[in-house]
Design a protein around this motif. Structure first.
Motif, PDB file in Angstrom:
ATOM      1  N   LEU A  54      45.420   7.398  92.992  1.00 55.83           N
ATOM      2  CA  LEU A  54      45.040   7.992  94.545  1.00 55.83           C
ATOM      3  C   LEU A  54      45.055   9.375  94.507  1.00 55.83           C
ATOM      4  N   ARG A  55      45.918   9.934  93.678  1.00 62.25           N
ATOM      5  CA  ARG A  55      46.129  11.569  93.843  1.00 62.25           C
ATOM      6  C   ARG A  55      44.830  12.009  93.409  1.00 62.25           C
ATOM      7  N   ILE A  56      44.300  11.636  92.213  1.00 65.79           N
ATOM      8  CA  ILE A  56      43.167  12.145  91.382  1.00 65.79           C
ATOM      9  C   ILE A  56      41.966  11.703  92.624  1.00 65.79           C
ATOM     10  N   CYS A  57      41.926  10.711  93.113  1.00 68.00           N
ATOM     11  CA  CYS A  57      40.865  10.621  94.264  1.00 68.00           C
ATOM     12  C   CYS A  57      40.782  11.373  95.214  1.00 68.00           C
ATOM     13  N   ARG A  58      42.177  11.548  95.985  1.00 64.38           N
ATOM     14  CA  ARG A  58      42.244  12.534  97.098  1.00 64.38           C
ATOM     15  C   ARG A  58      41.952  13.990  96.633  1.00 64.38           C
ATOM     16  N   GLU A  59      42.389  14.510  95.559  1.00 67.71           N
ATOM     17  CA  GLU A  59      42.086  15.802  95.082  1.00 67.71           C
ATOM     18  C   GLU A  59      40.201  15.989  95.163  1.00 67.71           C
ATOM     19  N   THR A  60      39.629  14.497  94.424  1.00 68.77           N
ATOM     20  CA  THR A  60      38.296  14.939  94.306  1.00 68.77           C
ATOM     21  C   THR A  60      37.508  14.870  95.810  1.00 68.77           C
ATOM     22  N   MET A  61      38.134  13.916  96.712  1.00 69.57           N
ATOM     23  CA  MET A  61      37.608  13.781  98.076  1.00 69.57           C
ATOM     24  C   MET A  61      37.728  15.347  98.829  1.00 69.57           C
ATOM     25  N   MET A  62      38.902  15.958  98.489  1.00 66.02           N
ATOM     26  CA  MET A  62      39.148  17.156  99.038  1.00 66.02           C
ATOM     27  C   MET A  62      38.001  18.176  99.130  1.00 66.02           C
ATOM     28  N   PHE A  63      37.948  18.227  97.443  1.00 69.57           N
ATOM     29  CA  PHE A  63      36.859  19.298  97.165  1.00 69.57           C
ATOM     30  C   PHE A  63      35.403  18.966  97.215  1.00 69.57           C
ATOM     31  N   GLN A  92      29.782   9.747  98.603  1.00 68.42           N
ATOM     32  CA  GLN A  92      31.119  10.456  99.234  1.00 68.42           C
ATOM     33  C   GLN A  92      31.768   9.290 100.224  1.00 68.42           C
ATOM     34  N   LYS A  93      31.040   8.844 101.049  1.00 70.61           N
ATOM     35  CA  LYS A  93      31.624   7.910 102.124  1.00 70.61           C
ATOM     36  C   LYS A  93      32.062   6.643 101.268  1.00 70.61           C
TER      37      LYS A  93
END
Length: 465
Positions: A374-383, A404-405
């Motif tokens: 989850l953390r990795i995916c949130r970091e990816t989504m953020m950028f 992205q969606k």
């Protein structure tokens, strides 16, 4: 200087530890970097037949490019000409005057010391001069005489620092910093008090995970920001620093001058406004934004909606609105990451309950893996929102937005499940559900990252500044 002091000219004598190699980069401790640097210095000193300290100055001047030094050396008429052009020896060496004399800096009569150019001062003045240069971050220091460009050899600098261990250590650190900064295949770990460096195989943007736990981009030393380029990440950080704290306030509390577009804040009850821009001074109505002279005419209706004027105002606010759109989504994921510790505590409590019900420590690790995913995916989504902000619209950008969606939805689904649905009696079903959601979100992330990489390789992306 003794042989022992010369041996430790560029180090504190600590032994290099084993290099840690990970994929296509290596983690180096300070002693390992010093050892590599000293080896390069020794090679150039033997090749050119110069004394210790001269090799380091030459290498630093040529960005530690051995070929550049040798090419220039062999192009010079002789060795002395090469060293004169490099400000290593003076054009016209002067015989050194021995004995006491008056120091031109402090006016004290004492023993004077100096360089081959015969510019002399007392040891205290030399130390004060060198201290200031070291504090300013200079590792290549010129003669104290303002008209002389002769460089001090490293051994001479350390001698004039009068055994001040702290200053000598600072000077050695500066030398090491310049060495790392000048080498495109080396960078320092940005982790607090880490002191390690990374040697990359190809010196470009890549994810580095240091032994201290810091994860960062090799090229820019900032947090890992895939799929955003280092260039656009720097632009984004600068833009956030300028806009993030004020953007929402500007939208709510200001309007643009209809003439010069300066941002105006209304600080009184009257709707008569005079532009605060000294070069403008336009007078207008706060409500309809028409010139006050027109607004005051009996035939003009302030309460009538002017669609054309509204479209004009919207045009000038579009860029700010667009920034806020992407910033809010970028910042939303960043805020969620800040709350990760709370989710970790909740998951750890659930892991303990599951172990109390008979599951082994290894069996319950799927929950911690899910939090990491989850953390990795949130970091990816953020950028990806930074990536999208600079991305110009085309058919490929539409595919990117679709991917992205999908990742956004999958990430929020996993997040919601971990936040709300862990309290269940069927542990086997819980494990299967979590693992299925993790596998799906990882596939969506890979699909998005692969598409971004493919776009880079094939030149599908067009970016604005």
């Amino acid at each position: 200087m003794s042989s022992d002091e010369a041996e430790n000219l560029y180090s504190d004598g600590s032994e290099a530890q084993e290099e840690i190699e990970v994929d296509d980069y290596k983690i180096l401790d300070t002693a390992s970097i010093e050892s590599t640097m000293k080896k390069q210095i020794g090679e150039i000193e033997i090749l050119l037949g110069v004394s210790e300290g001269v090799g380091r100055l030459l290498l630093q001047a040529h960005k530690w490019n051995k070929d550049s030094i040798t090419d220039k050396f062999y192009d010079s008429p002789d060795r002395d000409t090469f060293l004169i052009e490099s400000n290593i020896i003076p054009t016209d060496p002067q015989p050194f005057e021995e004995g006491e004399a008056e120091c031109e800096i402090c006016c004290e009569t004492t023993e004077l010391v100096g360089l081959d150019c015969n510019h002399r001062s007392c040891k205290e003045c030399w130390k004060a001069y060198l201290t200031e240069k070291i504090k300013d971050g200079q590792s290549e220091i010129e003669c104290m005489d303002s008209k002389c460009k002769l460089l001090l050899k490293d051994a001479k600098v350390i001698e004039y620092l009068s055994n001040d261990a702290k200053l000598i250590q600072s000077y050695r650190r500066l030398i090491l910093d310049k060495y790392v900064q000048s080498n495109m295949f080396l960078c320092w770990c940005p982790g607090a008090d880490c002191g390690r460096a990374v040697k990359s195989s190809y010196g470009d943007s890549q994810l580095i995970t240091c032994q201290c736990g810091t994860k960062f981009c090799f090229k820019c030393s900032n947090e890992w920001h895939e799929p955003v380029s280092c260039h656009h990440m720097r632009l984004w950080v600068k833009k956030c620093g300028q806009n993030s704290e004020t953007a929402n306030w500007i939208l709510k509390n200001t309007k643009d001058c209809p003439k010069c577009l300066a941002q105006i804040e209304k600080n009184g009850g009257c709707n008569y406004i005079r532009c605060t821009n000294p070069a403008c001074g336009f007078q207008f109505c706060w409500i309809c934004l028409k010139a006050w002279s027109v607004h005051a005419q009996a035939w003009y209706n302030c309460n009538s909606f002017d669609q054309a004027a509204e479209k004009t105002r919207e045009k000038f606010r579009t860029n700010l609105d667009r920034y806020i759109f992407y910033y809010n989504r970028y910042n939303g994921h960043r805020d969620s990451l800040k709350l990760e510790s709370k989710l970790i505590r909740k998951v750890e409590q659930q892991m303990q309950r599951m172990q109390a019900r008979g599951m082994s420590f290894t069996e319950v690790q799927f929950l911690r893996t899910a939090v990491d995913t989850l953390r990795i995916c949130r970091e990816t989504m953020m950028f990806t929102y930074v990536f999208a902000y600079y991305l110009e619209k085309n058919n490929h950008s539409l595919i990117f937005e679709s991917n992205q969606k999908d990742l956004e939805m999958a990430t929020e689904t996993l997040s919601g499940y971990l936040e709300q649905d862990l309290q269940t009696e069927d542990l086997s079903k819980l494990k299967q559900n979590v693992q299925d959601k993790c596998a799906y979100v990882e596939r969506r992330r890979k699909q998005l990252m692969d598409h971004c990489a493919e776009g880079d390789e094939k030149g599908h992306w067009a970016f604005s500044e």
